[in-house]
Design an enzyme around this catalytic site. Structure first.
Site, PDB file in Angstrom:
ATOM      1  N   THR A  99       5.029  -7.157   3.951  1.00 22.68           N
ATOM      2  CA  THR A  99       4.625  -8.539   4.245  1.00 22.68           C
ATOM      3  C   THR A  99       4.499  -9.364   2.975  1.00 22.68           C
ATOM      4  O   THR A  99       5.023 -10.473   2.878  1.00 22.68           O
ATOM      5  CB  THR A  99       3.273  -8.548   4.980  1.00 22.68           C
ATOM      6  N   CYS A 100       3.798  -8.853   1.977  1.00 27.28           N
ATOM      7  CA  CYS A 100       3.489  -9.645   0.792  1.00 27.28           C
ATOM      8  C   CYS A 100       4.755 -10.156   0.116  1.00 27.28           C
ATOM      9  O   CYS A 100       4.890 -11.344  -0.168  1.00 27.28           O
ATOM     10  CB  CYS A 100       2.654  -8.830  -0.185  1.00 27.28           C
ATOM     11  N   CYS A 125       2.618 -13.383   0.749  1.00 23.82           N
ATOM     12  CA  CYS A 125       2.113 -13.960  -0.508  1.00 23.82           C
ATOM     13  C   CYS A 125       3.187 -14.553  -1.413  1.00 23.82           C
ATOM     14  O   CYS A 125       3.038 -15.673  -1.903  1.00 23.82           O
ATOM     15  CB  CYS A 125       1.393 -12.892  -1.334  1.00 23.82           C
ATOM     16  N   GLU A 164      -2.730 -23.028   4.371  1.00 20.80           N
ATOM     17  CA  GLU A 164      -1.730 -22.953   3.305  1.00 20.80           C
ATOM     18  C   GLU A 164      -0.441 -23.656   3.732  1.00 20.80           C
ATOM     19  O   GLU A 164       0.132 -24.454   2.980  1.00 20.80           O
ATOM     20  CB  GLU A 164      -1.462 -21.491   2.930  1.00 20.80           C
ATOM     21  N   TYR A 169      11.454  -3.081  -5.983  1.00 21.26           N
ATOM     22  CA  TYR A 169      10.564  -2.157  -5.255  1.00 21.26           C
ATOM     23  C   TYR A 169      11.290  -0.850  -4.940  1.00 21.26           C
ATOM     24  O   TYR A 169      10.765   0.237  -5.115  1.00 21.26           O
ATOM     25  CB  TYR A 169      10.069  -2.818  -3.954  1.00 21.26           C
ATOM     26  N   LYS A 229       5.352 -17.450   0.071  1.00 21.80           N
ATOM     27  CA  LYS A 229       4.381 -18.535   0.308  1.00 21.80           C
ATOM     28  C   LYS A 229       4.039 -19.247  -0.998  1.00 21.80           C
ATOM     29  O   LYS A 229       4.060 -20.468  -1.092  1.00 21.80           O
ATOM     30  CB  LYS A 229       3.130 -17.926   0.964  1.00 21.80           C
ATOM     31  N   GLU A 259      11.216   2.978   5.747  1.00 22.75           N
ATOM     32  CA  GLU A 259      10.973   1.538   5.958  1.00 22.75           C
ATOM     33  C   GLU A 259      12.042   1.038   6.920  1.00 22.75           C
ATOM     34  O   GLU A 259      13.227   1.208   6.675  1.00 22.75           O
ATOM     35  CB  GLU A 259      11.028   0.794   4.613  1.00 22.75           C
ATOM     36  N   THR A 314      -3.356  -7.985  -0.108  1.00 22.15           N
ATOM     37  CA  THR A 314      -2.444  -7.105  -0.834  1.00 22.15           C
ATOM     38  C   THR A 314      -3.134  -6.238  -1.895  1.00 22.15           C
ATOM     39  O   THR A 314      -2.931  -5.017  -1.920  1.00 22.15           O
ATOM     40  CB  THR A 314      -1.328  -7.959  -1.487  1.00 22.15           C
ATOM     41  N   GLU A 346     -15.423 -25.009 -17.386  1.00 25.42           N
ATOM     42  CA  GLU A 346     -16.659 -25.037 -18.188  1.00 25.42           C
ATOM     43  C   GLU A 346     -17.859 -25.449 -17.341  1.00 25.42           C
ATOM     44  O   GLU A 346     -18.994 -25.142 -17.690  1.00 25.42           O
ATOM     45  CB  GLU A 346     -16.521 -25.949 -19.412  1.00 25.42           C
ATOM     46  N   TYR A 372      -6.488 -18.914   6.726  1.00 26.91           N
ATOM     47  CA  TYR A 372      -5.679 -18.904   5.501  1.00 26.91           C
ATOM     48  C   TYR A 372      -4.280 -19.486   5.737  1.00 26.91           C
ATOM     49  O   TYR A 372      -3.855 -20.411   5.055  1.00 26.91           O
ATOM     50  CB  TYR A 372      -5.460 -17.461   5.021  1.00 26.91           C
ATOM     51  N   GLY A 377       0.821  -1.220   0.000  1.00 27.50           N
ATOM     52  CA  GLY A 377       0.000   0.000   0.000  1.00 27.50           C
ATOM     53  C   GLY A 377       0.846   1.257   0.000  1.00 27.50           C
ATOM     54  O   GLY A 377       0.594   2.198  -0.766  1.00 27.50           O
ATOM     55  N   ARG A 407      -9.593 -24.543  17.130  1.00 29.85           N
ATOM     56  CA  ARG A 407     -10.528 -24.473  18.261  1.00 29.85           C
ATOM     57  C   ARG A 407     -11.976 -24.741  17.877  1.00 29.85           C
ATOM     58  O   ARG A 407     -12.780 -25.158  18.700  1.00 29.85           O
ATOM     59  CB  ARG A 407     -10.410 -23.115  18.949  1.00 29.85           C
ATOM     60  N   HIS A 441     -13.986 -26.310 -23.848  1.00 30.15           N
ATOM     61  CA  HIS A 441     -13.904 -27.733 -23.601  1.00 30.15           C
ATOM     62  C   HIS A 441     -12.591 -28.312 -24.103  1.00 30.15           C
ATOM     63  O   HIS A 441     -12.132 -27.915 -25.175  1.00 30.15           O
ATOM     64  CB  HIS A 441     -15.076 -28.420 -24.325  1.00 30.15           C
ATOM     65  N   ALA A 473      10.179   4.976  11.639  1.00 25.37           N
ATOM     66  CA  ALA A 473       9.672   6.357  11.690  1.00 25.37           C
ATOM     67  C   ALA A 473       8.469   6.395  12.625  1.00 25.37           C
ATOM     68  O   ALA A 473       7.637   5.490  12.600  1.00 25.37           O
ATOM     69  CB  ALA A 473       9.276   6.809  10.290  1.00 25.37           C
TER      70      ALA A 473
HETATM   71  P1  NDP Z   1      -7.214 -15.905   9.867  1.00 25.61           P
HETATM   72  O1  NDP Z   1      -8.036 -14.858  10.497  1.00 25.61           O
HETATM   73  O2  NDP Z   1      -7.490 -16.341   8.477  1.00 25.61           O
HETATM   74  O3  NDP Z   1      -7.244 -17.208  10.781  1.00 25.61           O
HETATM   75  C1  NDP Z   1      -6.895 -17.160  12.136  1.00 25.61           C
HETATM   76  C2  NDP Z   1      -7.214 -18.509  12.726  1.00 25.61           C
HETATM   77  O4  NDP Z   1      -6.730 -18.555  14.063  1.00 25.61           O
HETATM   78  C3  NDP Z   1      -8.713 -18.775  12.787  1.00 25.61           C
HETATM   79  O5  NDP Z   1      -8.922 -20.123  12.498  1.00 25.61           O
HETATM   80  C4  NDP Z   1      -9.054 -18.445  14.234  1.00 25.61           C
HETATM   81  O6  NDP Z   1     -10.123 -19.198  14.727  1.00 25.61           O
HETATM   82  C5  NDP Z   1      -7.784 -18.851  14.945  1.00 25.61           C
HETATM   83  N1  NDP Z   1      -7.584 -18.090  16.175  1.00 25.61           N
HETATM   84  C6  NDP Z   1      -7.645 -16.746  16.323  1.00 25.61           C
HETATM   85  N2  NDP Z   1      -7.383 -16.403  17.608  1.00 25.61           N
HETATM   86  C7  NDP Z   1      -7.161 -17.553  18.272  1.00 25.61           C
HETATM   87  C8  NDP Z   1      -6.864 -17.848  19.623  1.00 25.61           C
HETATM   88  N3  NDP Z   1      -6.736 -16.890  20.548  1.00 25.61           N
HETATM   89  N4  NDP Z   1      -6.733 -19.145  19.978  1.00 25.61           N
HETATM   90  C9  NDP Z   1      -6.864 -20.127  19.048  1.00 25.61           C
HETATM   91  N5  NDP Z   1      -7.137 -19.919  17.752  1.00 25.61           N
HETATM   92  C10 NDP Z   1      -7.284 -18.627  17.368  1.00 25.61           C
HETATM   93  O7  NDP Z   1      -5.724 -15.393  10.050  1.00 25.61           O
HETATM   94  P2  NDP Z   1      -4.359 -15.856   9.408  1.00 25.61           P
HETATM   95  O8  NDP Z   1      -3.350 -15.624  10.479  1.00 25.61           O
HETATM   96  O9  NDP Z   1      -4.446 -17.193   8.788  1.00 25.61           O
HETATM   97  O10 NDP Z   1      -4.167 -14.799   8.241  1.00 25.61           O
HETATM   98  C11 NDP Z   1      -4.307 -13.395   8.512  1.00 25.61           C
HETATM   99  C12 NDP Z   1      -4.948 -12.690   7.368  1.00 25.61           C
HETATM  100  O11 NDP Z   1      -4.005 -12.549   6.323  1.00 25.61           O
HETATM  101  C13 NDP Z   1      -6.120 -13.426   6.724  1.00 25.61           C
HETATM  102  O12 NDP Z   1      -7.330 -13.193   7.366  1.00 25.61           O
HETATM  103  C14 NDP Z   1      -6.108 -12.871   5.323  1.00 25.61           C
HETATM  104  O13 NDP Z   1      -6.821 -11.657   5.326  1.00 25.61           O
HETATM  105  C15 NDP Z   1      -4.639 -12.617   5.077  1.00 25.61           C
HETATM  106  N6  NDP Z   1      -4.058 -13.707   4.270  1.00 25.61           N
HETATM  107  C16 NDP Z   1      -4.488 -13.896   2.993  1.00 25.61           C
HETATM  108  C17 NDP Z   1      -3.967 -14.902   2.226  1.00 25.61           C
HETATM  109  C18 NDP Z   1      -4.456 -15.097   0.841  1.00 25.61           C
HETATM  110  O14 NDP Z   1      -5.086 -14.210   0.294  1.00 25.61           O
HETATM  111  N7  NDP Z   1      -4.196 -16.250   0.227  1.00 25.61           N
HETATM  112  C19 NDP Z   1      -2.934 -15.806   2.731  1.00 25.61           C
HETATM  113  C20 NDP Z   1      -2.575 -15.535   4.092  1.00 25.61           C
HETATM  114  C21 NDP Z   1      -3.120 -14.526   4.815  1.00 25.61           C
HETATM  115  P3  NDP Z   1     -11.676 -18.779  14.522  1.00 25.61           P
HETATM  116  O15 NDP Z   1     -12.008 -19.160  13.129  1.00 25.61           O
HETATM  117  O16 NDP Z   1     -12.378 -19.606  15.540  1.00 25.61           O
HETATM  118  O17 NDP Z   1     -11.740 -17.324  14.794  1.00 25.61           O
END
Ligand code: NDP
Length: 472
Positions: free
Chosen positions: A42-43, A48, A186, A99, A51, A35, A315, A458, A182, A16, A203, A453, A115
């Site tokens: 991060t990305c 991203c 992954e 970058y 990964k 920076e 991102t 499809e 996510y 961003g 959980r 096809h 900063a």
């Molecule tokens: P997410 O929010 O996707 O998942 C967090 C997970 O941790 C959930 O399953 C959540 O459970 C669990 N959790 C949260 N707090 C606790 C806790 N205190 N104790 C136990 N479990 C917990 O976060 P991620 O860290 O995986 O990724 C962060 C963000 O980054 C994503 O939301 C996404 O926006 C972005 N991202 C996008 C990607 C992509 O576009 N491919 C790839 C990676 C990240 P519950 O479901 O019960 O809340």
């Protein structure tokens, strides 16, 4: 007129911040960027991009297996973690350089320092021991992994996050991953593909809360088939270092022995120690910087974009927000980011691609009105179309994995409200579906589109029969 050192000062050179800085500079603004770590954020550095490189590496496992059915004899394959990490690091270094160069080519002054805000128009550059002033300030400091916030877990110091997973000296033979979102899924796919024994502790009862239920079920089944140990309905209570690795104690009393325990339990906005209070920048209930539609904070000349605002932590969203800010404030072309129909992928193996509403969301008009005002009036009465099939490649390879495609359609207007795919190239397919859906495409538009096809995609234009729940 007040004289400032810069027209714009950006804190954070991630997706961003870099986009905003470059666009503002092309509009003629005098721009500085600070920076503290590496250009790309991060990305590029620990998200991203690395990964996806690891995902590619992990998928060769299936390719080697599948090749046999097509007549290939592949000798014993072996994998070298250190080589993968070194090659990945080289590529990340190359991108980081691009970058930084692109910023400099645009005439942006770059500062390698942390900063912090000192006031509504001043930023302290800590490594340089001086303060600069700017007419406008943009905060684009991103987010950081959290370790199961609010939970009391003994031995938390033995946990790693995705940050460290990218730099492990050795591939863990056994890994426990905590979380069901996510990042957890992954990395579970990555390590399983590379041959590690993987356990996912979550959980809730089913991973990927917030995704369409059919996708959640199908991915859970496919992961189980791949031997990933999904330990749902449990939390981690303790991590204990042992002679052979780490013992992870779960809430049900089970102990899982592993070589690495990775927490993927969400990410929090990077707001600590930024001096927000000195500049009058408020934080919202979710911990992100509060902003309006134009990304303006509670301080009139300070803006914030990307993960630090905790809106949609993706991102392309941060890039769009940075671009809209720069055009609006420095380019005399005001626009704001639309959050309608954001496609996203989970790069699990098999992959998930999704855009629009889940079935449960589409059945709930009140939820739609609250979360997607542009779709208000739609939903409630919906039709579901689903196809679950073995992709053609599976016929000769013998792989049993099934692909899932699902469309959620508003019954009255016929508008396609949701598209959910699990299977090879799901992300690539959904990117294209998102264009049509953003334009308001109906199921009739999908049906009128000629099929390509033979392809998996499809199915999206050939699903004729409405899904009806099986008679109980
Ligand atoms: P997410 O929010 O996707 O998942 C967090 C997970 O941790 C959930 O399953 C959540 O459970 C669990 N959790 C949260 N707090 C606790 C806790 N205190 N104790 C136990 N479990 C917990 O976060 P991620 O860290 O995986 O990724 C962060 C963000 O980054 C994503 O939301 C996404 O926006 C972005 N991202 C996008 C990607 C992509 O576009 N491919 C790839 C990676 C990240 P519950 O479901 O019960 O809340």
């Amino acid at each position: 007129m007040t004289h400032y050192d810069f027209d714009l000062f950006v804190i954070g050179a991630g997706s961003g911040g870099v986009r905003a800085a470059r666009i503002a500079a092309t509009h003629g603004a005098r721009v500085g960027v600070a920076e503290e770590y590496r250009y790309g954020g991060t990305c590029v550095i620990r998200g991203c991009v690395p990964k996806k490189l690891l995902v590619y590496a992990s998928r060769f496992h299936d390719e080697f297996e599948d090749a046999a059915g097509f007549g290939w004899s592949v000798g014993p394959a072996s994998f070298d973690w250190a080589r993968l990490i070194a090659n990945k690091d080289k590529e990340i270094g190359r991108l980081e350089g691009i970058y930084k160069t692109n910023l400099e080519k645009a005439g942006v002054a770059t500062f390698k320092t942390r900063a912090v805000l000192e006031g509504p128009h001043s930023v302290k550059l800590e490594a340089e021991g001086r303060t600069v002033t700017a007419d406008k300030i943009l905060i684009a400091t991103g987010g950081w992994p959290t370790l199961a916030e609010g939970a009391h877990i003994e031995g938390l110091e033995h946990a790693i996050t995705s940050n460290e997973a990218f730099h492990l000296k050795e591939q863990p033979r056994r890994i426990v991953i905590y979380g069901g979102g996510y990042i957890a899924l992954e990395f579970a796919g990555i390590f399983a593909g590379l041959g590690s024994e993987v356990s996912v502790v979550y959980r809730g009862e089913r991973v990927l809360r917030g995704f369409d239920e059919d996708i959640r079920v199908a991915l859970s089944e496919e992961y189980a088939r791949r031997g990933i140990n999904l330990l749902t309905g449990r939390t981690i209570s303790r991590l204990e270092k042992t002679a052979g690795g780490i013992d992870v104690a779960l809430s049900d009393g089970t102990i899982v022995a592993c070589d690495a325990a990775m927490f993927a339990t969400g990410r929090a906005p990077n707001v600590q120690g930024l001096g927000l209070e000195k500049a009058g920048v408020e934080i919202g209930k979710d911990g992100g910087i509060k902003v309006d539609r134009q990304s303006r904070t509670s301080a009139p000349d300070i803006y914030a974009v990307g993960d630090v605002t905790h809106r949609f932590n993706l991102t392309p969203v941060a890039i769009r927000e940075g671009h809209a800010f720069a055009d609006s404030v420095f380019g005399k072309q005001a626009w704001h980011t639309s959050y309608d129909m954001i496609p996203t992928a989970v790069f699990s193996t098999p992959e998930i691609g999704t855009v629009g509403l889940t079935e449960a969301q589409a059945r709930d008009p009140a939820w739609i009105a609250a979360h997607h005002p542009t779709l208000a009036g739609l939903g409630g009465e919906i039709d579901i179309y689903k196809a679950q099939f073995r992709p053609m490649k599976g016929t000769l390879s013998g792989r049993a994995e099934r692909m899932l495609m699902k469309l959620v359609v508003d019954q009255r207007s016929g508008r396609v409200l949701g598209c959910h795919i699990l299977g090879p190239d799901a992300g690539e397919i959904v990117q294209m579906a998102a264009i049509a859906m953003r334009m308001g495409a109906t199921k009739a538009d999908f049906d009128a589109t000629m099929a390509l096809h033979p392809s998996a995609a499809e199915e999206l234009v050939t699903m004729r029969t409405k899904w009806t729940p099986p008679a109980s």
